[in-house]
Design a protein around this motif. Structure first.
Motif, short mmCIF file in Angstrom:
data_model
loop_
_atom_site.label_atom_id
_atom_site.label_comp_id
_atom_site.label_asym_id
_atom_site.label_seq_id
_atom_site.Cartn_x
_atom_site.Cartn_y
_atom_site.Cartn_z
N LEU A 111 0.76 -1.11 -0.02
CA LEU A 111 -0.11 0.07 -0.07
C LEU A 111 0.77 1.27 -0.02
O LEU A 111 2.04 1.34 0.79
N ASN A 112 0.44 2.13 -0.82
CA ASN A 112 1.31 3.46 -0.88
C ASN A 112 0.62 4.69 -0.05
O ASN A 112 1.41 5.50 0.54
N ARG A 113 -0.64 4.74 -0.24
CA ARG A 113 -1.23 5.92 0.34
C ARG A 113 -2.51 5.51 1.03
O ARG A 113 -2.97 4.43 0.82
N VAL A 114 -3.17 6.54 1.68
CA VAL A 114 -4.37 6.35 2.56
C VAL A 114 -5.13 7.76 2.55
O VAL A 114 -4.60 8.50 2.70
N ASN A 115 -6.55 7.31 2.60
CA ASN A 115 -7.40 8.53 2.77
C ASN A 115 -8.26 8.25 3.94
O ASN A 115 -8.78 7.13 3.83
N VAL A 116 -8.29 9.14 4.78
CA VAL A 116 -9.09 8.61 6.12
C VAL A 116 -10.12 9.73 6.26
O VAL A 116 -9.80 10.84 6.15
N SER A 117 -11.19 9.31 6.31
CA SER A 117 -12.50 9.83 6.60
C SER A 117 -12.47 10.65 8.11
O SER A 117 -12.54 9.82 9.00
N LEU A 118 -12.34 11.93 8.16
CA LEU A 118 -12.45 12.54 9.56
C LEU A 118 -12.90 13.83 9.29
O LEU A 118 -12.46 14.77 8.74
N SER A 119 -14.15 14.03 9.58
CA SER A 119 -14.81 15.28 9.59
C SER A 119 -15.09 16.52 10.81
O SER A 119 -15.43 17.31 10.47
N SER A 120 -14.34 15.91 11.97
CA SER A 120 -14.13 16.69 12.99
C SER A 120 -12.91 16.15 14.06
O SER A 120 -12.98 14.85 13.97
N LEU A 121 -12.52 17.00 14.73
CA LEU A 121 -11.66 16.80 15.74
C LEU A 121 -12.24 16.87 17.05
O LEU A 121 -11.73 16.48 18.09
N ARG A 122 -13.32 17.24 17.06
CA ARG A 122 -14.13 17.54 18.27
C ARG A 122 -14.91 16.24 18.69
O ARG A 122 -15.87 15.78 17.62
N ARG A 123 -14.84 15.54 19.61
CA ARG A 123 -15.61 14.43 20.02
C ARG A 123 -17.05 14.55 19.75
O ARG A 123 -17.56 13.56 19.11
N GLU A 124 -17.67 15.73 20.12
CA GLU A 124 -19.09 15.56 20.27
C GLU A 124 -19.54 15.79 18.71
O GLU A 124 -20.45 15.28 18.36
N THR A 125 -18.87 16.68 17.93
CA THR A 125 -19.09 16.87 16.50
C THR A 125 -19.03 15.29 15.71
O THR A 125 -19.80 14.87 14.92
N TYR A 126 -17.80 14.67 15.95
CA TYR A 126 -17.46 13.46 15.39
C TYR A 126 -18.70 12.54 15.63
O TYR A 126 -19.22 11.85 14.60
N VAL A 127 -19.13 12.44 16.86
CA VAL A 127 -20.09 11.39 17.32
C VAL A 127 -21.34 11.62 16.51
O VAL A 127 -22.13 11.19 15.85
N THR A 128 -21.72 13.16 16.39
CA THR A 128 -23.04 13.51 15.65
C THR A 128 -22.91 13.05 14.36
O THR A 128 -23.94 12.61 13.79
N ILE A 129 -21.70 13.28 13.56
CA ILE A 129 -21.66 12.95 12.22
C ILE A 129 -21.60 11.47 12.12
O ILE A 129 -22.27 10.93 11.09
N CYS A 130 -20.66 10.72 13.02
CA CYS A 130 -20.43 9.31 12.34
C CYS A 130 -21.48 8.36 13.30
O CYS A 130 -21.36 7.04 12.83
N GLY A 131 -22.05 8.80 14.24
CA GLY A 131 -22.93 8.01 15.27
C GLY A 131 -22.10 6.86 16.15
O GLY A 131 -22.90 6.32 16.77
N VAL A 132 -20.89 7.10 16.14
CA VAL A 132 -20.11 6.45 17.12
C VAL A 132 -18.99 7.00 17.45
O VAL A 132 -18.29 7.70 16.91
N ASP A 133 -18.55 7.02 18.48
CA ASP A 133 -17.13 7.51 19.23
C ASP A 133 -16.00 6.72 19.06
O ASP A 133 -15.50 5.95 19.74
N ALA A 134 -15.66 6.85 17.65
CA ALA A 134 -14.33 6.17 17.41
C ALA A 134 -13.00 7.35 17.30
O ALA A 134 -12.16 6.95 16.78
N LEU A 135 -13.07 8.47 17.85
CA LEU A 135 -12.37 9.51 17.26
C LEU A 135 -10.91 9.38 17.50
O LEU A 135 -9.84 9.31 17.07
N ASP A 136 -10.77 8.65 18.82
CA ASP A 136 -9.34 8.21 19.50
C ASP A 136 -8.72 7.23 18.58
O ASP A 136 -7.37 7.39 18.43
N SER A 137 -9.43 6.25 18.16
CA SER A 137 -8.74 5.09 17.34
C SER A 137 -8.41 5.64 16.01
O SER A 137 -7.29 5.63 15.40
N VAL A 138 -9.36 6.56 15.42
CA VAL A 138 -9.02 7.30 14.06
C VAL A 138 -7.79 8.10 14.25
O VAL A 138 -6.71 8.09 13.41
N LEU A 139 -7.71 8.87 15.15
CA LEU A 139 -6.39 9.59 15.31
C LEU A 139 -5.17 8.78 15.65
O LEU A 139 -3.98 9.12 14.90
N LEU A 140 -5.18 7.75 16.29
CA LEU A 140 -4.17 6.88 16.34
C LEU A 140 -3.90 6.27 14.88
O LEU A 140 -2.59 5.86 14.78
#
Ligand code: SF4
Length: 254
Positions: A111-140
């Motif tokens: 694999l050469n490259r990756v696109n990661v879906s991330l629409s917010s760095l704020r937990r509350e907004t992330y959960v509002t958009i994605c429906g799940v609190d996975a922000l920490d895993s995504v940032l890691l």
């Protein structure tokens, strides 16, 4: 060689390796779906398709879903594609939840490259958009992808009016600090001109004006005519509009 209706050579192929997804973004292309299915292509079937495509001039592959990293055999899929002569670039689009555990193996497999879906760095907004609190895993996952040498790591931020349209500068700051490329994605109207679109769509004209003032160079690089801004502080940003609304799950965000 494959050419499009304008005579341009077609060199990229996107392959959806699964319809499954562990998030429920309301602007999804309708791939997001938790149901297990027996209709997914096997790694060798995918390799065969890539081999045929390569014989027609395709040399770049993008793996998408759903969420491709939900497949237990995703590393094998990448490896088999990598063995196809003349394929010189393999990318993947992911929501990033399983990226931390898989980035190193994926990189080793080609694999050469990756696109990661991330629409917010704020937990509350992330959960509002994605429906799940996975922000920490995504940032890691993003950190690990950069650490193992996947390049570029791009962030896909879908801009939603009243939800995260006030967070572009902080996403840009984060991208610059982590040496990522930020892609802003505009919600696109579907055929039904949905309530979701009317509520959350925001045009990019004011954003473009703001970015042009900060840019040392603006260019248009690819066939989709996405504008790329090279900002004076070193950050890189793209604008695109491939995101379809999905009115059936609009209550997740409304
Ligand atoms: S947009 Fe991507 S991450 Fe979100 S539900 Fe759809 S497939 Fe999953």
């Amino acid at each position: 060689m494959l050419v499009d209706n304008y005579g341009r050579p077609v060199t990229n192929l996107r392959i959806s390796v699964t319809k499954r997804c562990n998030l429920a973004c309301p602007f999804c292309h309708r791939e997001g779906d938790n149901r297990q299915t027996d209709s997914e292509m096997t790694p060798s079937e995918i390799q065969s398709i890539v081999s045929i495509a390569a014989s027609l001039g395709i040399d770049k592959i993008k793996l998408t879903g759903g969420e491709p990293l939900l497949r237990d055999d995703i590393v094998e899929i990448v490896h088999l594609i990598h063995t196809v002569p003349s394929i010189k670039d393999i990318g993947i689009t992911t929501n990033g939840i399983h990226l931390q555990e898989l980035a190193k193996s994926l990189k080793s497999s080609g694999l050469n490259r990756v696109n990661v879906s991330l629409s917010s760095l704020r937990r509350e907004t992330y959960v509002t958009i994605c429906g799940v609190d996975a922000l920490d895993s995504v940032l890691l996952g993003i950190s690990e992808a950069a650490r193992v040498g996947l390049k570029p790591v791009k962030l896909n931020m879908v801009v939603l009016k009243g939800i995260n349209d006030d967070q572009i500068l902080e996403m840009l700051e984060f991208s610059k600090k982590e040496d990522l490329v930020l892609q802003l994605i505009e919600v696109e109207a579907d055929r039904s001109d949905s309530e979701y679109y009317r509520t959350f769509h925001t045009g990019f004209s004011s954003i473009e004006t703001m970015l042009e003032a900060k840019a040392r160079k603006v260019d248009v690089r690819d066939m989709q005519h996405r504008r790329r801004f090279h900002l004076r502080d070193g950050a890189k940003l793209r604008l695109s509009v491939p995101c379809i609304t999905q009115s059936s799950v609009q209550t997740a965000i409304a």
